[in-house]
Design a protein around this motif. Structure first.
Motif, short mmCIF file in Angstrom:
data_model
loop_
_atom_site.label_atom_id
_atom_site.label_comp_id
_atom_site.label_asym_id
_atom_site.label_seq_id
_atom_site.Cartn_x
_atom_site.Cartn_y
_atom_site.Cartn_z
N LYS A 1 41.60 -6.87 62.75
CA LYS A 1 40.55 -6.09 62.82
C LYS A 1 40.76 -5.02 64.11
O LYS A 1 41.46 -5.44 65.03
CB LYS A 1 39.43 -7.01 62.96
N VAL A 2 39.88 -4.20 63.86
CA VAL A 2 39.66 -3.34 65.08
C VAL A 2 38.15 -3.21 65.12
O VAL A 2 37.46 -2.86 63.99
CB VAL A 2 40.15 -2.04 65.00
N SER A 3 37.09 -3.55 65.90
CA SER A 3 35.80 -3.38 66.05
C SER A 3 35.30 -2.43 67.33
O SER A 3 36.16 -2.41 68.28
CB SER A 3 35.14 -4.59 66.17
N TRP A 4 34.16 -1.75 67.16
CA TRP A 4 33.79 -0.67 68.14
C TRP A 4 32.43 -0.75 68.03
O TRP A 4 31.55 -1.17 67.52
CB TRP A 4 34.39 0.70 67.84
N ALA A 5 31.85 -0.02 69.23
CA ALA A 5 30.29 0.43 69.40
C ALA A 5 30.22 1.77 70.29
O ALA A 5 30.95 1.72 71.12
CB ALA A 5 29.62 -0.91 70.25
N ALA A 6 29.50 2.55 69.93
CA ALA A 6 29.46 3.62 70.72
C ALA A 6 28.78 3.40 72.17
O ALA A 6 27.72 2.35 72.18
CB ALA A 6 28.32 4.58 69.99
N THR A 7 29.01 4.14 73.19
CA THR A 7 28.29 4.02 74.43
C THR A 7 27.70 5.20 74.68
O THR A 7 26.96 5.33 75.74
CB THR A 7 29.68 3.69 75.58
N SER A 8 27.84 6.46 73.87
CA SER A 8 26.91 7.51 74.20
C SER A 8 27.04 8.43 72.90
O SER A 8 28.08 8.49 72.17
CB SER A 8 27.78 8.33 75.37
N GLY A 9 26.12 9.36 72.72
CA GLY A 9 26.07 10.40 71.63
C GLY A 9 25.40 9.96 70.59
O GLY A 9 24.61 10.61 70.00
N ALA A 10 25.81 8.93 69.87
CA ALA A 10 25.17 8.40 68.49
C ALA A 10 25.23 7.09 68.44
O ALA A 10 26.40 6.36 68.54
CB ALA A 10 26.07 9.25 67.22
N THR A 11 24.37 6.52 68.02
CA THR A 11 24.12 4.95 67.87
C THR A 11 24.70 4.36 66.57
O THR A 11 24.45 4.63 65.71
CB THR A 11 22.74 4.54 67.99
N ASN A 12 26.10 3.80 66.89
CA ASN A 12 26.52 3.19 65.76
C ASN A 12 27.61 2.07 66.20
O ASN A 12 28.04 2.26 67.21
CB ASN A 12 27.41 4.26 64.97
N ALA A 13 28.09 1.39 65.43
CA ALA A 13 29.06 0.18 65.51
C ALA A 13 29.52 -0.30 64.14
O ALA A 13 29.08 -0.10 63.24
CB ALA A 13 28.27 -0.81 66.33
N GLY A 14 30.51 -1.06 64.27
CA GLY A 14 31.20 -1.60 63.19
C GLY A 14 32.65 -2.18 63.60
O GLY A 14 33.06 -2.34 64.46
N ALA A 15 33.15 -2.50 62.44
CA ALA A 15 34.63 -3.09 62.34
C ALA A 15 35.53 -2.46 61.11
O ALA A 15 34.67 -2.40 60.02
CB ALA A 15 34.65 -4.52 62.25
N VAL A 16 36.82 -2.43 61.27
CA VAL A 16 37.90 -2.28 60.16
C VAL A 16 38.52 -3.43 60.17
O VAL A 16 39.27 -3.91 61.16
CB VAL A 16 38.57 -0.94 60.28
N THR A 17 38.70 -4.26 59.12
CA THR A 17 39.40 -5.50 58.97
C THR A 17 40.54 -5.32 57.98
O THR A 17 40.47 -4.41 57.13
CB THR A 17 38.58 -6.61 58.53
N PHE A 18 41.63 -5.87 58.10
CA PHE A 18 42.97 -6.11 57.31
C PHE A 18 43.17 -7.15 56.69
O PHE A 18 43.02 -8.38 57.35
CB PHE A 18 44.08 -5.36 57.97
N GLU A 19 43.32 -7.26 55.50
CA GLU A 19 43.74 -8.64 54.67
C GLU A 19 45.31 -8.46 53.73
O GLU A 19 45.14 -7.29 52.99
CB GLU A 19 42.80 -8.93 53.85
N ASP A 20 45.87 -9.35 54.18
CA ASP A 20 47.22 -9.26 53.19
C ASP A 20 46.94 -9.81 51.94
O ASP A 20 46.60 -11.13 51.75
CB ASP A 20 48.25 -9.84 53.96
#
Length: 254
Positions: A71-90
């Protein structure tokens, strides 16, 4: 009120190839619509520049969790309020399921209209399809970063993780000029190209613009053949190119 987007796609490459390519953040413009530049400021910080139909966006995001092949997850710290994640499954057979989870806050009248038309959701789907075409065409990752950030146990972050970006009017914005031209502002995928708050514009946002099918602004046509029916002010000749509205209600245009 926030909006959540969930999208998945099956790519025909091994999980390590799909994940490795996703860690190459600065190459996101190759498959993310509207993204012009991503600059990696550090292992866990990214600066984004996006432009959609001439409307520019800039914001920063922090990587909260990054676990190789997971996985890679993130959250905005400025500019536009958004957050989420990308996950990978074999899923076997040399195939990988890539899943995007995104939560964002539309701000302003135009962005809320775009939200009703699922502009961000549609953009996310197209971006995942472009990622699939990009990695399958290459057949291998153009680079890789196998380091870890966080513990990988925090789950998928929501907009509460992006609280620092709330009230930030200095980066992302919608100009009234763009809105009047029927231009929706949205982008999503990976680090979420989402619309933010209007900043520094004294123009008015248009409501009801067709954000799903942007069209050029309509330029009014002035009838230059009408000649004024009343005498001009003393000492001035009548100008046949000047057309004014019916101000006295008698059905004539002066």
């Amino acid at each position: 009120m926030t909006t959540k987007v969930e999208k998945s796609i099956l790519v025909n490459v091994p999980i390590s190839v799909a994940y490795n390519q996703w860690t190459q953040f600065e190459e996101f413009p190759h498959f993310m619509g509207g993204v012009k530049k991503v600059t990696q400021l550090g292992d866990d910080r990214l600066h984004w520049v996006a432009e959609i139909a001439g409307v520019k966006r800039e914001w920063e995001a922090q990587v909260l969790d990054q676990v190789p092949d997971q996985k890679v997850s993130w959250a905005a710290t400025s500019g536009a309020t958004n957050a989420g994640a990308v996950t990978f499954e074999d899923v076997g057979g040399g195939q990988t399921s890539v899943h995007l989870s995104l939560e964002y806050e539309p701000e302003g009248l135009v962005e809320k209209v775009g939200d009703k038309l699922n502009v961000v959701e549609n953009q996310a789907e197209r971006d995942l399809e472009r990622f699939k075409a990009f990695i399958e065409d290459e057949g291998y990752a153009t680079g890789a970063w196998r380091g870890s950030i966080g513990t990988g146990t925090a789950g998928t972050p929501g907009v509460e993780a992006a609280a620092a970006s709330r009230g930030d009017s200095g980066h992302a914005g919608v100009s009234g000029k763009a809105a009047a031209a029927g231009l929706g502002v949205a982008a999503a995928a990976a680090a979420a190209v989402v619309a933010g708050r209007s900043s520094g514009s004294d123009e008015t946002e248009a409501v009801g613009a067709d954000l799903s099918n942007p069209t050029p602004p309509v330029v009014p046509v002035v009838d230059e053949t009408v000649t004024p029916t009343t005498a001009p002010a003393s000492g001035l000749e009548a100008d046949p190119l000047v057309v004014r509205d019916d101000v006295d209600g008698d059905g004539t245009r002066i």
